[in-house]
Design a protein around this motif. Structure first.
Motif, PDB file in Angstrom:
ATOM      1  N   TRP A   1       1.789  -1.073   0.808  1.00 50.73           N
ATOM      2  CA  TRP A   1       1.179  -0.383   2.409  1.00 50.73           C
ATOM      3  C   TRP A   1       2.545   0.482   3.425  1.00 50.73           C
ATOM      4  O   TRP A   1       3.132   0.103   3.243  1.00 50.73           O
ATOM      5  CB  TRP A   1       0.441  -1.688   3.406  1.00 50.73           C
TER       6      TRP A   1
ATOM      7  N   ARG B   1      -6.787   3.698   0.828  1.00 52.20           N
ATOM      8  CA  ARG B   1      -6.749   4.592   2.151  1.00 52.20           C
ATOM      9  C   ARG B   1      -7.316   3.426   2.829  1.00 52.20           C
ATOM     10  O   ARG B   1      -8.416   2.561   2.263  1.00 52.20           O
ATOM     11  CB  ARG B   1      -6.819   5.614   2.730  1.00 52.20           C
ATOM     12  N   SER B   2      -6.788   2.596   3.911  1.00 51.70           N
ATOM     13  CA  SER B   2      -7.429   1.556   4.465  1.00 51.70           C
ATOM     14  C   SER B   2      -7.138   1.975   6.122  1.00 51.70           C
ATOM     15  O   SER B   2      -6.338   2.132   6.786  1.00 51.70           O
ATOM     16  CB  SER B   2      -7.538   0.261   4.207  1.00 51.70           C
TER      17      SER B   2
ATOM     18  N   TRP C   1      -3.425   3.494   6.550  1.00 52.95           N
ATOM     19  CA  TRP C   1      -2.652   2.542   6.045  1.00 52.95           C
ATOM     20  C   TRP C   1      -3.320   3.100   4.259  1.00 52.95           C
ATOM     21  O   TRP C   1      -4.635   3.245   4.098  1.00 52.95           O
ATOM     22  CB  TRP C   1      -2.785   1.645   6.138  1.00 52.95           C
TER      23      TRP C   1
ATOM     24  N   PHE D   1      -1.847   2.896   0.350  1.00 48.96           N
ATOM     25  CA  PHE D   1      -1.334   1.572  -0.569  1.00 48.96           C
ATOM     26  C   PHE D   1      -0.811   2.735  -1.771  1.00 48.96           C
ATOM     27  O   PHE D   1      -1.012   3.364  -1.888  1.00 48.96           O
ATOM     28  CB  PHE D   1      -2.432   0.912  -1.657  1.00 48.96           C
TER      29      PHE D   1
ATOM     30  N   ILE E   1      -5.864   0.609  -4.750  1.00 48.60           N
ATOM     31  CA  ILE E   1      -5.813  -0.698  -4.093  1.00 48.60           C
ATOM     32  C   ILE E   1      -6.529  -1.564  -4.919  1.00 48.60           C
ATOM     33  O   ILE E   1      -7.719  -0.996  -5.236  1.00 48.60           O
ATOM     34  CB  ILE E   1      -6.323  -0.618  -3.105  1.00 48.60           C
TER      35      ILE E   1
END
Length: 176
Positions: free
Chosen positions: A90, A122-123, A145, A147, A158
């Protein structure tokens, strides 16, 4: 999410992870219980070395704490091993933080974090810092975040194994 569910653009929703409310029935928990279980918490005692010239916690300390609790939360759900197994990591795309009131050396702070959404690469993770002695919300923030593949540094989808590790809390009643 049921088969055939489509977003406004006709594509499947960005997050293939069922929100915490959708998971609660299978776990036999109330919506509030499920939300609380998905939120990672820890206590921070403000050290003297993060106090700035104004006599309170320097803003940079909150950003560091955001990253620290995010990493520990991810580790607590087995995410570090999963991430290494798939050759990803990340990286931060952006931080946003709102400072609401000051904290001082020796204050005890409850830091909370949760995953608000997981998209293709993304997260979004949110944070709240509260001083329990008076209930004051000191700061709220979020980190976007991304990945990435450790081999080439490029964003990558992800993996399902990591998606399954997260419980998404899309909406949370915040204090203050």
């Amino acid at each position: 999410m049921g088969a055939g569910v489509r977003g406004l653009n006709g594509r499947p929703p960005l997050s293939s992870i069922a929100p915490v409310d959708a998971r609660r029935e299978a776990a036999g928990a109330s919506p509030q219980d499920a939300r609380e279980e998905a939120i990672y918490r820890e206590e921070i005692v403000v050290p003297n070395d993060v106090i700035d010239g104004n006599g309170h916690v320097n803003n940079v300390a909150y950003v560091q704490w955001m990253q620290d609790v995010a990493v520990r939360h991810f580790a607590s759900i087995g995410g570090i091993d999963l991430m290494h197994a798939v050759g990803g990591t990340w990286v931060v795309r952006s931080h946003r933080i709102e400072y609401l009131t000051a904290a001082f050396a020796g204050d005890r702070i409850h830091a909370s974090t949760w995953v608000a959404n997981v998209r293709r690469v993304r997260s979004l993770r949110r944070y709240e810092f509260v001083r329990p002695s008076d209930g004051a919300v000191l700061a709220r923030g979020e980190t976007d975040w991304v990945f990435v593949d450790v081999g080439n540094g490029r964003p990558r989808e992800i993996p399902a194994s990591i998606r399954r590790a997260f419980t998404v809390v899309p909406h949370r009643e915040e204090r203050g």
